[in-house]
Design a protein around this motif. Structure first.
Motif, short mmCIF file in Angstrom:
data_model
loop_
_atom_site.label_atom_id
_atom_site.label_comp_id
_atom_site.label_asym_id
_atom_site.label_seq_id
_atom_site.Cartn_x
_atom_site.Cartn_y
_atom_site.Cartn_z
N MET A 97 0.84 -1.19 0.00
CA MET A 97 0.00 0.00 0.00
C MET A 97 0.88 1.25 0.00
N GLN A 98 0.54 2.20 -0.86
CA GLN A 98 1.33 3.42 -0.94
C GLN A 98 1.12 4.28 0.29
N THR A 99 2.21 4.78 0.86
CA THR A 99 2.14 5.60 2.07
C THR A 99 1.99 7.07 1.70
N ARG A 100 1.67 7.87 2.71
CA ARG A 100 1.58 9.31 2.48
C ARG A 100 2.94 9.87 2.11
N ALA A 150 5.12 8.41 0.24
CA ALA A 150 5.27 8.19 -1.20
C ALA A 150 4.45 9.20 -1.99
N ASP A 151 3.25 9.51 -1.48
CA ASP A 151 2.41 10.52 -2.15
C ASP A 151 3.12 11.87 -2.16
N LEU A 152 3.70 12.22 -1.02
CA LEU A 152 4.39 13.50 -0.92
C LEU A 152 5.60 13.52 -1.84
N ALA A 197 8.22 15.43 -6.74
CA ALA A 197 8.87 15.10 -8.01
C ALA A 197 8.31 15.93 -9.16
N LEU A 198 7.03 16.30 -9.07
CA LEU A 198 6.43 17.11 -10.13
C LEU A 198 7.11 18.47 -10.24
N HIS A 223 7.76 31.07 -22.83
CA HIS A 223 8.15 31.61 -21.52
C HIS A 223 9.28 30.79 -20.90
N ALA A 224 9.17 29.48 -20.99
CA ALA A 224 10.17 28.60 -20.37
C ALA A 224 11.40 28.40 -21.24
N GLY A 225 11.30 28.78 -22.52
CA GLY A 225 12.44 28.64 -23.42
C GLY A 225 12.74 27.20 -23.81
N VAL A 226 11.68 26.39 -23.96
CA VAL A 226 11.86 25.00 -24.37
C VAL A 226 10.97 24.71 -25.57
N ALA A 227 11.21 23.56 -26.20
CA ALA A 227 10.45 23.19 -27.39
C ALA A 227 9.00 22.89 -27.04
N PRO A 228 8.06 23.16 -27.95
CA PRO A 228 6.64 22.86 -27.70
C PRO A 228 6.40 21.41 -27.32
N SER A 229 7.10 20.47 -27.97
CA SER A 229 6.91 19.05 -27.65
C SER A 229 7.33 18.75 -26.21
N THR A 230 8.41 19.38 -25.77
CA THR A 230 8.88 19.20 -24.39
C THR A 230 7.87 19.79 -23.41
N THR A 231 7.34 20.96 -23.75
CA THR A 231 6.35 21.61 -22.90
C THR A 231 5.11 20.72 -22.74
N THR A 232 4.67 20.12 -23.84
CA THR A 232 3.49 19.25 -23.79
C THR A 232 3.72 18.08 -22.83
N GLU A 233 4.91 17.50 -22.87
CA GLU A 233 5.23 16.40 -21.95
C GLU A 233 5.14 16.86 -20.49
N HIS A 234 5.71 18.03 -20.23
CA HIS A 234 5.67 18.56 -18.86
C HIS A 234 4.23 18.87 -18.43
N LEU A 235 3.45 19.46 -19.32
CA LEU A 235 2.06 19.80 -18.99
C LEU A 235 1.25 18.54 -18.69
N ASN A 236 1.46 17.49 -19.45
CA ASN A 236 0.73 16.24 -19.22
C ASN A 236 1.05 15.67 -17.83
N ARG A 237 2.29 15.77 -17.41
CA ARG A 237 2.66 15.30 -16.08
C ARG A 237 2.01 16.15 -14.99
N LEU A 238 2.02 17.45 -15.19
CA LEU A 238 1.41 18.34 -14.19
C LEU A 238 -0.10 18.18 -14.14
N LEU A 239 -0.72 17.93 -15.28
CA LEU A 239 -2.17 17.69 -15.32
C LEU A 239 -2.52 16.39 -14.62
N SER A 240 -1.79 15.33 -14.91
CA SER A 240 -2.09 14.04 -14.29
C SER A 240 -1.79 14.05 -12.80
N GLY A 241 -0.86 14.92 -12.39
CA GLY A 241 -0.53 15.03 -10.97
C GLY A 241 -1.46 15.93 -10.19
N GLY A 242 -2.41 16.58 -10.88
CA GLY A 242 -3.41 17.40 -10.21
C GLY A 242 -3.00 18.81 -9.90
#
Length: 235
Positions: A1-4, A6-8, A13-14, A41-60
């Motif tokens: 069972m995942q502990t708090r 691990a959640d933190l 990590a996000l 704004h972040a100075g990175v490629a659009p494809s890289t930004t999309t990857e980061h946004l997907n992680r932040l979206l899935s992480g809430g």
């Protein structure tokens, strides 16, 4: 069972990536941004930004809005904004590194007054908070509570709809550590409605396209009448 724990760790990590952290800090202006805007704004490629946004979206941490073919993202809620501001507040004070007069001017504008998601921060936010405490509208000794006179002031002279204050589960008043002033400014529902009302009255206007805001001449007069704040205190 995942502990708090691990959640933190997963949450930490996000924000452990500097690009994702930069994206979240940009979204503290309370607006919805496109992936392209965040990439520039972040100075990175659009494809890289999309990857980061997907992680932040899935992480809430972020929420997504779609309008036609366009995809917008913004901070998920006020709690995320408060978390980010609190984390920045724990960093050691650092003199901003500026490379031009324009950058120096923008940095000073942010320190003078800005939005922290949906409430006022910077020198402006702290000065307003201090004035409210001095007039017994806020009580910092009892958990930073809005007093009865404070509630009357907010819904009377300032004109905030009392029903709007009851629509949210957010704390009515909450202290928020200001990362430039290193002092407390007003957050929570009262802080959000205060900011919105001052903007509706045209007492405060956005300065440029970022988070910086400025007090208008009309606003300076109004703040002096309502809270006794002198213009020199905002400089």
């Amino acid at each position: 069972m995942q502990t708090r724990g691990a959640d933190l760790a997963g949450l930490a990590a996000l924000l452990a990536d500097s690009t994702r952290a930069e994206i979240c800090l940009a979204l503290l202006d309370g607006r919805a941004w496109t992936a392209g805007e965040l990439a520039r704004h972040a100075g990175v490629a659009p494809s890289t930004t999309t990857e980061h946004l997907n992680r932040l979206l899935s992480g809430g941490l972020l929420a997504e809005r779609r309008q036609g073919r366009h995809r917008y993202v913004q901070l998920a809620d006020a709690r995320v904004a408060e978390l980010l501001e609190a984390m920045v507040g724990h960093l050691e004070p650092q003199k901003p590194r500026v490379s031009s007069l324009r950058a120096a001017t923008a940095s000073e504008a942010l320190a003078r007054g800005r939005t922290c998601y949906d409430h006022l921060a910077g020198r402006l936010g702290v000065v307003i908070t201090d004035a409210m405490i001095a007039r017994d509208l806020l009580d910092p000794a009892t958990g930073f509570a809005l007093t009865d006179p404070g509630l009357t002031w907010l819904t009377g002279p300032l004109g905030v709809d009392p029903a709007e204050l009851r629509k949210t589960r957010r704390p009515l008043a909450k202290p928020c550590l200001d990362w430039t002033e290193r002092r407390t400014h007003l957050g929570g529902a009262a802080g959000a409605h205060l900011c919105r009302r001052l903007r509706d009255l045209d007492w405060v206007q956005r300065s440029g396209t970022g988070r910086a805001v400025r007090v208008t001449p009309h606003g300076a007069s109004g703040l002096a009448d309502l809270l006794g704040i002198q213009p020199a205190a905002l400089i």
